[in-house]
Motif scaffolding. Sequence first.
Motif, short mmCIF file in Angstrom:
data_model
loop_
_atom_site.label_atom_id
_atom_site.label_comp_id
_atom_site.label_asym_id
_atom_site.label_seq_id
_atom_site.Cartn_x
_atom_site.Cartn_y
_atom_site.Cartn_z
N VAL A 477 0.86 -1.18 0.00
CA VAL A 477 0.00 0.00 0.00
C VAL A 477 0.89 1.23 0.00
CG1 VAL A 477 -1.55 1.40 1.43
CG2 VAL A 477 -2.04 -1.02 1.08
N LEU A 478 0.59 2.18 -0.88
CA LEU A 478 1.27 3.47 -0.88
C LEU A 478 0.34 4.47 -0.19
CD1 LEU A 478 3.91 4.83 -1.89
CD2 LEU A 478 2.55 5.73 -3.78
N ASN A 479 0.74 4.92 0.98
CA ASN A 479 -0.03 5.89 1.77
C ASN A 479 0.49 7.29 1.46
OD1 ASN A 479 -1.56 4.08 3.97
ND2 ASN A 479 0.49 3.23 3.62
N ILE A 480 -0.34 8.13 0.87
CA ILE A 480 0.06 9.49 0.49
C ILE A 480 -0.27 10.41 1.67
CG2 ILE A 480 -0.28 11.35 -1.19
CD1 ILE A 480 -1.43 8.99 -3.03
N LEU A 481 0.76 11.13 2.16
CA LEU A 481 0.59 11.91 3.37
C LEU A 481 -0.04 13.28 3.09
CD1 LEU A 481 3.88 11.13 5.35
CD2 LEU A 481 1.73 9.84 5.22
N LYS A 482 -0.69 13.81 4.11
CA LYS A 482 -1.41 15.07 4.01
C LYS A 482 -0.58 16.20 4.59
CE LYS A 482 -5.57 17.28 5.96
NZ LYS A 482 -4.85 18.08 6.96
N GLU A 483 -0.47 17.30 3.84
CA GLU A 483 0.22 18.48 4.31
C GLU A 483 -0.45 18.98 5.60
OE1 GLU A 483 3.08 21.26 4.54
OE2 GLU A 483 2.95 19.88 2.83
N GLY A 484 0.38 19.22 6.61
CA GLY A 484 -0.15 19.73 7.86
C GLY A 484 -0.08 18.72 8.98
N ALA A 524 -4.58 9.82 1.27
CA ALA A 524 -5.15 8.83 0.35
C ALA A 524 -4.26 7.60 0.37
CB ALA A 524 -5.24 9.40 -1.07
N TYR A 525 -4.77 6.51 -0.15
CA TYR A 525 -3.94 5.31 -0.24
C TYR A 525 -4.20 4.60 -1.56
CZ TYR A 525 -8.02 2.38 0.85
OH TYR A 525 -9.23 1.75 0.80
N LEU A 526 -3.19 3.84 -2.01
CA LEU A 526 -3.27 3.05 -3.23
C LEU A 526 -2.81 1.64 -2.92
CD1 LEU A 526 -1.56 5.62 -5.64
CD2 LEU A 526 -4.02 5.20 -5.43
N GLU A 527 -3.62 0.66 -3.28
CA GLU A 527 -3.20 -0.74 -3.15
C GLU A 527 -2.54 -1.16 -4.46
OE1 GLU A 527 -5.95 -3.51 -1.40
OE2 GLU A 527 -7.19 -1.88 -0.62
N CYS A 528 -1.31 -1.62 -4.36
CA CYS A 528 -0.49 -1.83 -5.55
C CYS A 528 0.03 -3.27 -5.63
CB CYS A 528 0.70 -0.87 -5.54
SG CYS A 528 0.22 0.86 -5.42
N SER A 529 0.29 -3.70 -6.86
CA SER A 529 0.87 -5.01 -7.13
C SER A 529 2.12 -4.83 -7.98
CB SER A 529 -0.15 -5.89 -7.86
OG SER A 529 0.38 -7.17 -8.14
N TYR A 543 8.12 -0.98 -10.52
CA TYR A 543 6.91 -0.59 -11.25
C TYR A 543 5.76 -1.44 -10.73
CZ TYR A 543 3.31 -0.34 -14.82
OH TYR A 543 2.10 -0.19 -15.47
N ALA A 544 4.69 -0.76 -10.33
CA ALA A 544 3.53 -1.46 -9.78
C ALA A 544 2.26 -0.89 -10.36
CB ALA A 544 3.50 -1.33 -8.25
N THR A 545 1.26 -1.75 -10.53
CA THR A 545 -0.05 -1.29 -10.98
C THR A 545 -0.95 -1.08 -9.76
OG1 THR A 545 -0.77 -3.58 -11.30
CG2 THR A 545 0.08 -2.40 -13.23
N VAL A 546 -1.88 -0.15 -9.90
CA VAL A 546 -2.79 0.20 -8.81
C VAL A 546 -4.07 -0.63 -8.94
CG1 VAL A 546 -4.10 2.03 -7.69
CG2 VAL A 546 -1.85 2.53 -8.68
N GLU A 547 -4.34 -1.43 -7.93
CA GLU A 547 -5.50 -2.32 -7.96
C GLU A 547 -6.72 -1.71 -7.25
OE1 GLU A 547 -4.87 -4.88 -9.76
OE2 GLU A 547 -2.68 -4.78 -9.74
N ASN A 548 -6.46 -0.82 -6.31
CA ASN A 548 -7.55 -0.24 -5.52
C ASN A 548 -7.02 1.02 -4.85
OD1 ASN A 548 -10.05 0.00 -4.31
ND2 ASN A 548 -9.64 -1.49 -2.69
#
Length: 569
Positions: A477-484, A524-529, A543-548
């Motif tokens: 999972v790629l967890n995208i962090l929030k400014e602040g 936000a988050y991205l589930e990747c393979s 290189y990973a594709t986003v599944e969810n």
Amino acid sequence: MSTKPRDVQVFPIATDTTVLRSRSWSRLRFEIEYALAKGTTANSYIIQGDKLALIDPPGETFTQIYLNALQQRYDVKAIEYVILGHVNPNRAATLKALLEVAPQITFVCSNPGAIALRGALENPDLPILVMRGDETLNLGKGHDLQFIPTPNPRYADLLCTYDPQTEILYTDKFFGAHICGDQVFDEGWESINEDRRYYFDCLMAPHARQVETALDKLADFPARIYATGHGPLVRYALIELTKAYREWSQQQTSADLTVALIYASAYGNTATLAQAIARGITKAGVAVESINCEFTDPEDIRAAVEKSAGFVMGSPTLGGHAPTPVQTALGIVLATATNNKLAGVFGSFGWSGEAVDLIESKLKDAGYRFGFDTIRVKFKPNDVTLQLCEQAGTDFAQTLKKAKKVRSQSVPATTVEQAVGRIVGSLCVLTAKQDDISSAMLASWVAQASFSPPGLTIAVAKDRAVESLTHTGNQFVLNILKEGNHLGLMKHFLKPFGPGQDRFANVATQEAENGSPILNDALAYLECSVKNRMESGDHWLVYATVENGKVLNQDGVTAVHHRKSATHY
């Protein structure tokens, strides 16, 4: 993971020559070299000249199905020779069963192999032909076999075999990969480069100096096929793979820092721990000089310790004591290594661990500083233990690298490094979980790579603990962090974690569909393979594709990472 039953694939590969590939479609056992969990094959070979020779029967996992396949196709009473590239206790069950149905066989192996074989089969009177490198074995019909001893500390008895009639080089542990499939040869070999590299890093990198010596020897035998011990046979990538082994070995032997890894192993468990620690050290860019003190001259141990930046010692406990070769090696270390060298201790045991305690206390009394907490393992290590060992090895290497950096004069960043540092990226946390192993890392080298399918690339440093969970086929999972609110998470995942330490302690998470942790405070988050990996200097470009995926905070803004130099995170 595949649930297909184990089987034996039989296939003719050359004149009078057949391979019997015992196949396991899922991971065989707890060893770091099998961590990609793609199954494996144990390759055995039959050469049918005027005399019949069998090469490398598999281990006890395959004993019954292998013997059934063998007896269906050959008269086992006609087998004159069983050639062994190496001997280990795991193979003993098959050899004992084979002797019961074919008592006439003569074993062919190296001299260290003969000693190990008599011990494993508990028979001092076994008929054995010892091959030291000059002898040949004529099977008739042009199959006049030649033998090449290629020992290393893990496999002191390693012996390769060459058949000039078919130009097949039987390479045993060299050039293999732990992959299971229907493909006998390596057509489309580019697709398994990652698996071959991982196999090399686990099994060969700690013995790079011996690998280079072996490659020099093997170069004298013109081969059109490498008949490997595991995975696809090498026909199409002979030149490329041989060249790669040279390059990968030279990366190790030319490293600025070296660690002497000194051990003995009674039943293979301590050697498995050593392999995992070595993997952690080498992935951090520090070379390992692996030394099995049962088979190493004291002067070679002394020389390795003298040139090393640090040393790690491992031992089993036998009868409440360390084996004599370990005690001898410990004496050499205490007499040779200045106490400013970094030290480490590990070992396995059945009922008690006195050997580990002895080594630890002697080194502590002598004033050595330890690069990781002493590792004690009862009986056979599991996946979690091996992950801990790998992380301990990486921490050990990073400590050496930091010390070297402090000693060297600080050099201001160049204009190029300053310019590269101005590339900005979103701040993310990559999280991954596989079975009982979980890990995470802070990441900012992330970029969208494709629209259809939606995909991204992420650079993962080779020495990151999570790297072992980002191979092809893995999920994260790629967890995208929030400014602040990113500073708390950034601080948490930037701090150093000890081997085996829970990276998610006191962090609010939930489980993604792919099993990896989602950070509740992420934007936000991205589930990747993972679909592919490319080696890029000191990083792997994944290189990973986003599944969810999902945006967790619609009003938030992505946190961005600003750097002043390309040489600093």
